[in-house]
Scaffold this motif. Structure first.
Motif, PDB file in Angstrom:
ATOM      1  N   VAL A  59       1.086   6.653  -6.990  1.00 49.48           N
ATOM      2  CA  VAL A  59       0.027   7.613  -7.313  1.00 49.48           C
ATOM      3  C   VAL A  59       0.549   9.045  -7.179  1.00 49.48           C
ATOM      4  O   VAL A  59       0.369   9.884  -8.069  1.00 49.48           O
ATOM      5  N   ALA A  60       1.217   9.325  -6.069  1.00 48.16           N
ATOM      6  CA  ALA A  60       1.778  10.667  -5.870  1.00 48.16           C
ATOM      7  C   ALA A  60       2.823  10.990  -6.935  1.00 48.16           C
ATOM      8  O   ALA A  60       2.882  12.113  -7.443  1.00 48.16           O
ATOM      9  N   CYS A  88      11.145   5.824  -0.154  1.00 50.47           N
ATOM     10  CA  CYS A  88      12.276   5.910   0.783  1.00 50.47           C
ATOM     11  C   CYS A  88      11.993   6.953   1.856  1.00 50.47           C
ATOM     12  O   CYS A  88      12.276   6.739   3.036  1.00 50.47           O
ATOM     13  N   ARG A  89      11.426   8.092   1.451  1.00 45.91           N
ATOM     14  CA  ARG A  89      11.140   9.163   2.408  1.00 45.91           C
ATOM     15  C   ARG A  89      10.125   8.713   3.449  1.00 45.91           C
ATOM     16  O   ARG A  89      10.209   9.088   4.616  1.00 45.91           O
ATOM     17  N   SER A  90       9.180   7.895   3.050  1.00 46.94           N
ATOM     18  CA  SER A  90       8.192   7.395   4.010  1.00 46.94           C
ATOM     19  C   SER A  90       8.851   6.506   5.061  1.00 46.94           C
ATOM     20  O   SER A  90       8.291   6.269   6.124  1.00 46.94           O
ATOM     21  N   ARG A  91      10.054   6.040   4.762  1.00 44.86           N
ATOM     22  CA  ARG A  91      10.820   5.200   5.687  1.00 44.86           C
ATOM     23  C   ARG A  91      11.926   5.983   6.397  1.00 44.86           C
ATOM     24  O   ARG A  91      12.777   5.399   7.049  1.00 44.86           O
ATOM     25  N   TRP A 144       0.822  -1.202   0.000  1.00 46.47           N
ATOM     26  CA  TRP A 144       0.000   0.000   0.000  1.00 46.47           C
ATOM     27  C   TRP A 144       0.861   1.258   0.000  1.00 46.47           C
ATOM     28  O   TRP A 144       0.528   2.233  -0.670  1.00 46.47           O
ATOM     29  N   ALA A 145       1.944   1.236   0.735  1.00 43.87           N
ATOM     30  CA  ALA A 145       2.856   2.383   0.734  1.00 43.87           C
ATOM     31  C   ALA A 145       3.432   2.601  -0.666  1.00 43.87           C
ATOM     32  O   ALA A 145       3.541   3.746  -1.133  1.00 43.87           O
ATOM     33  N   ALA A 146       3.782   1.513  -1.347  1.00 43.03           N
ATOM     34  CA  ALA A 146       4.301   1.622  -2.715  1.00 43.03           C
ATOM     35  C   ALA A 146       3.234   2.147  -3.659  1.00 43.03           C
ATOM     36  O   ALA A 146       3.516   2.990  -4.525  1.00 43.03           O
ATOM     37  N   GLY A 172       7.300  -3.503  -8.724  1.00 43.45           N
ATOM     38  CA  GLY A 172       6.428  -4.649  -8.521  1.00 43.45           C
ATOM     39  C   GLY A 172       4.974  -4.260  -8.367  1.00 43.45           C
ATOM     40  O   GLY A 172       4.074  -5.087  -8.474  1.00 43.45           O
ATOM     41  N   THR A 173       4.727  -2.978  -8.149  1.00 40.86           N
ATOM     42  CA  THR A 173       3.380  -2.478  -7.949  1.00 40.86           C
ATOM     43  C   THR A 173       2.786  -1.866  -9.207  1.00 40.86           C
ATOM     44  O   THR A 173       1.597  -1.964  -9.451  1.00 40.86           O
ATOM     45  N   SER A 174       3.621  -1.226 -10.021  1.00 40.54           N
ATOM     46  CA  SER A 174       3.137  -0.456 -11.153  1.00 40.54           C
ATOM     47  C   SER A 174       3.795  -0.879 -12.462  1.00 40.54           C
ATOM     48  O   SER A 174       5.025  -0.855 -12.575  1.00 40.54           O
TER      49      SER A 174
END
Length: 142
Positions: free
Chosen positions: A27-28, A90-93, A20-22, A68-70
């Protein structure tokens, strides 16, 4: 049975939260990729503030999650949303790779976007020096 080379990592290989994070990062990134280069660089500079530099392992993990998501990000022409989504994930981590946008050094002319961690291009097949960065957004700026 056929194998789709664009999907390098099976989405089931990651936890649901990571998928979901990916997806959110993709999307962003697709929204941001439609903006001008100045707006992209300014936005990424703001987002990178205070983040520690990403390790190569963290950056490649984020890139694999994104590709792997898009299918768009996994395609050869999806370099801009792929690089932006990788940086955002990466920033979300809590970390940030150096985001780069530039051109091919060898003819024919071609624009490209990528991320760099620990001085190496992350997941790129091109040899070092094949691309020249025109815009860079390093992490860790206060």
């Amino acid at each position: 049975m056929s194998f789709d080379p664009t999907m390098s990592v099976a989405p089931a290989a990651y936890r649901r939260r990571e998928r979901w994070a990916a997806r959110l990062a993709v999307v962003a990134a697709r929204i941001l990729a439609r903006r001008s280069p100045k707006t992209i660089a300014r936005t990424l500079t703001l987002l990178s503030r205070g983040a520690r530099p990403a390790s190569y392992a963290e950056a490649i993990r984020a890139r694999e999650s994104v590709t792997g998501t898009s299918l768009t990000c996994a395609s050869p022409r999806g370099c801009l949303p792929r690089s932006i989504a990788t940086a955002l994930l990466c920033r979300s981590r809590g970390c940030w790779p150096t985001w780069c946008a530039g051109v091919r050094v060898m003819p024919p002319f071609g624009a490209h976007a990528w991320v760099v961690a620990e001085g190496r291009q992350v997941g790129e097949a091109a040899p070092p020096g094949y691309h020249r960065a025109l815009v860079q957004v390093p992490g860790g700026a206060a």
